[in-house]
Write an enzyme that holds these catalytic residues in place. Structure first.
Site, short mmCIF file in Angstrom:
data_model
loop_
_atom_site.label_atom_id
_atom_site.label_comp_id
_atom_site.label_asym_id
_atom_site.label_seq_id
_atom_site.Cartn_x
_atom_site.Cartn_y
_atom_site.Cartn_z
N ALA A 45 3.71 24.84 -12.73
CA ALA A 45 5.16 24.86 -13.78
C ALA A 45 4.64 25.16 -14.77
O ALA A 45 6.02 25.34 -15.37
CB ALA A 45 5.56 23.24 -12.97
N TYR A 46 3.98 25.01 -15.71
CA TYR A 46 4.52 24.75 -16.82
C TYR A 46 4.35 26.25 -17.25
O TYR A 46 5.59 26.79 -17.83
CB TYR A 46 2.82 23.76 -17.48
CG TYR A 46 2.85 24.72 -19.36
CD1 TYR A 46 4.36 24.46 -20.77
CD2 TYR A 46 1.72 25.33 -19.37
CE1 TYR A 46 3.67 24.51 -21.24
CE2 TYR A 46 1.96 25.95 -21.00
CZ TYR A 46 2.59 25.73 -22.14
OH TYR A 46 2.44 25.46 -23.37
P1 NAP Z 1 3.48 18.29 -29.17
O1 NAP Z 1 2.46 18.24 -30.07
O2 NAP Z 1 3.61 17.83 -27.68
O3 NAP Z 1 4.57 19.05 -29.25
C1 NAP Z 1 6.05 19.16 -29.02
C2 NAP Z 1 7.13 18.73 -29.77
O4 NAP Z 1 8.36 19.04 -28.80
C3 NAP Z 1 7.73 17.67 -30.32
O5 NAP Z 1 8.27 16.90 -31.07
C4 NAP Z 1 8.28 16.28 -29.19
O6 NAP Z 1 8.81 15.58 -29.23
C5 NAP Z 1 8.93 18.69 -29.45
N1 NAP Z 1 10.06 17.83 -27.25
C6 NAP Z 1 9.67 17.32 -26.24
N2 NAP Z 1 10.81 17.85 -25.49
C7 NAP Z 1 12.09 17.70 -26.28
C8 NAP Z 1 12.99 17.19 -26.57
N3 NAP Z 1 14.02 17.12 -25.70
N4 NAP Z 1 13.82 17.86 -27.54
C9 NAP Z 1 13.12 17.97 -28.65
N5 NAP Z 1 12.04 17.67 -29.15
C10 NAP Z 1 11.53 17.96 -27.95
O7 NAP Z 1 2.82 20.36 -28.61
P2 NAP Z 1 2.43 21.48 -29.33
O8 NAP Z 1 1.23 21.37 -28.98
O9 NAP Z 1 2.72 21.95 -30.85
O10 NAP Z 1 3.20 22.60 -29.11
C11 NAP Z 1 5.32 23.23 -29.27
C12 NAP Z 1 5.35 24.26 -28.70
O11 NAP Z 1 3.81 25.47 -28.44
C13 NAP Z 1 5.40 24.18 -27.00
O12 NAP Z 1 6.33 24.67 -26.65
C14 NAP Z 1 4.24 24.76 -26.33
O13 NAP Z 1 4.71 24.66 -25.24
C15 NAP Z 1 4.06 25.49 -26.83
N6 NAP Z 1 2.23 25.67 -26.45
C16 NAP Z 1 1.21 25.14 -27.34
C17 NAP Z 1 0.18 25.43 -27.35
C18 NAP Z 1 -1.19 24.19 -27.47
O14 NAP Z 1 -2.44 24.99 -26.87
N7 NAP Z 1 -0.62 23.06 -27.99
C19 NAP Z 1 -0.73 26.33 -26.87
C20 NAP Z 1 1.19 27.64 -26.25
C21 NAP Z 1 1.92 27.39 -26.34
P3 NAP Z 1 8.28 14.09 -29.13
O15 NAP Z 1 6.85 13.94 -30.61
O16 NAP Z 1 10.01 13.09 -28.64
O17 NAP Z 1 7.85 14.50 -27.54
#
Ligand code: NAP
Length: 276
Positions: free
Chosen positions: A192-193
């Site tokens: 899904a992701y």
């Molecule tokens: P994370 O630490 O889980 O942070 C996700 C952020 O998005 C949090 O601030 C969360 O807020 C916020 N969020 C989720 N749903 C939301 C909503 N409905 N409205 C506003 N904010 C919302 O994840 P991350 O790793 O930093 O990921 C950031 C982005 O990078 C994402 O798009 C992810 O898919 C992408 N990404 C990450 C990786 C990786 O290895 N980490 C790799 C590829 C892509 P809350 O604190 O309120 O939940």
């Protein structure tokens, strides 16, 4: 109305989004908005950056809530007459071992990662000023998921003429197919992701094309990117990059100089355009 430039990062109370705000506070010549769906978590993150000597501003934004998106839109319009940099970073992912039924995971994941990100774009892209920069945080997983799609779906997702409506129909069909238990038979991969991030990458290609058609003289550059595998709550402690390293490519795209005319409409990883 302020003439100051303004940058907005969605989902920036933690993880990569917070690191993007930190870097923009140091490098972007204007106001930088840390946004969070929860004002308490947002203010805590602002305080953390203030303790580092930085001066982010805060605005509430829950991308799942159209009213919240529109409140931010109206605020930006009134205070700044638009915006200069938009980083669509907010996203969610179920953990690998989560036992939530796949159809529920599909609906919830697509709702935020694709449909809500699209809603932010629909409301905020018209506000982006000439020489603006838009960065949609996707993932390399979008590429591996694309390779897991049927040839027919791959062709649609790689098409240079697919419309936003057609993409929305396909994303909606994926959710419906998971509910009927036929998604694999219909040519979808079992992630899904991954499908949600196919949506983000393809949406970016469509939006860049529309900017070319409708606002060519405005020199706006819009791209999708992968931050890499980053140590956050989403990816866990074994990931290879720090949040600061994960922020590098999104920040590079957000700060492309006004003299740049590329990349645009690309999928970028490690500051390099990747084939789609
Ligand atoms: P994370 O630490 O889980 O942070 C996700 C952020 O998005 C949090 O601030 C969360 O807020 C916020 N969020 C989720 N749903 C939301 C909503 N409905 N409205 C506003 N904010 C919302 O994840 P991350 O790793 O930093 O990921 C950031 C982005 O990078 C994402 O798009 C992810 O898919 C992408 N990404 C990450 C990786 C990786 O290895 N980490 C790799 C590829 C892509 P809350 O604190 O309120 O939940």
């Amino acid at each position: 109305m302020s003439n100051v430039q303004v940058a907005v990062v969605t989902g920036s109370n933690k993880g990569i989004g917070l690191a993007i705000v930190r870097a923009l506070c140091k490098q972007f010549p204007g106001d930088v908005y840390l946004t969070s769906r929860d004002p308490g978590r947002g203010q805590a993150a602002v305080t953390q950056l203030q303790q580092e000597g930085l001066r982010p501003l805060f605005h509430q934004l829950d991308i799942d809530d159209l009213q919240s998106i529109r409140a931010l839109r109206d605020f930006l319009k009134e205070k700044y007459g638009g915006l200069n940099v938009l980083v669509n970073n907010a996203g969610i992912a179920f953990k690998v071992h989560d036992t939530t039924p796949f159809a529920v995971q599909a609906e919830v994941t697509l709702k935020t990662n694709f449909f809500a990100t699209r809603n932010v774009c629909t409301e905020l892209l018209p506000l982006v000023k000439p020489y603006g920069r838009v960065v949609n945080v996707s993932s390399m997983v979008s590429f591996s998921a694309l390779k897991g799609c049927s040839q027919e779906l791959q062709q649609k997702f790689r098409s240079d003429t697919i419309t936003e409506d057609e993409l929305v129909q396909l994303m909606t069909k994926f959710v419906e197919d998971t509910k009927k238990g036929v998604h694999e038979k219909e040519g979808w991969p079992n992630t899904a992701y991954g499908v949600s991030k196919i949506g983000v990458t393809v949406l970016s290609r469509i939006q860049a094309r529309l900017l070319n058609e409708q606002r060519r003289g405005d020199h706006i550059l819009l791209n999708a990117c992968c931050p890499g595998w980053v140590r956050t709550d989403m990816a866990g402690p074994k990931a290879t990059k720090s949040p600061e390293e994960g922020a590098e490519t999104p920040v590079y795209l957000a700060l492309l100089p006004s003299s740049a005319d590329a990349p645009h409409g690309q999928f970028v990883s490690d500051k390099t355009v990747k084939p789609w």
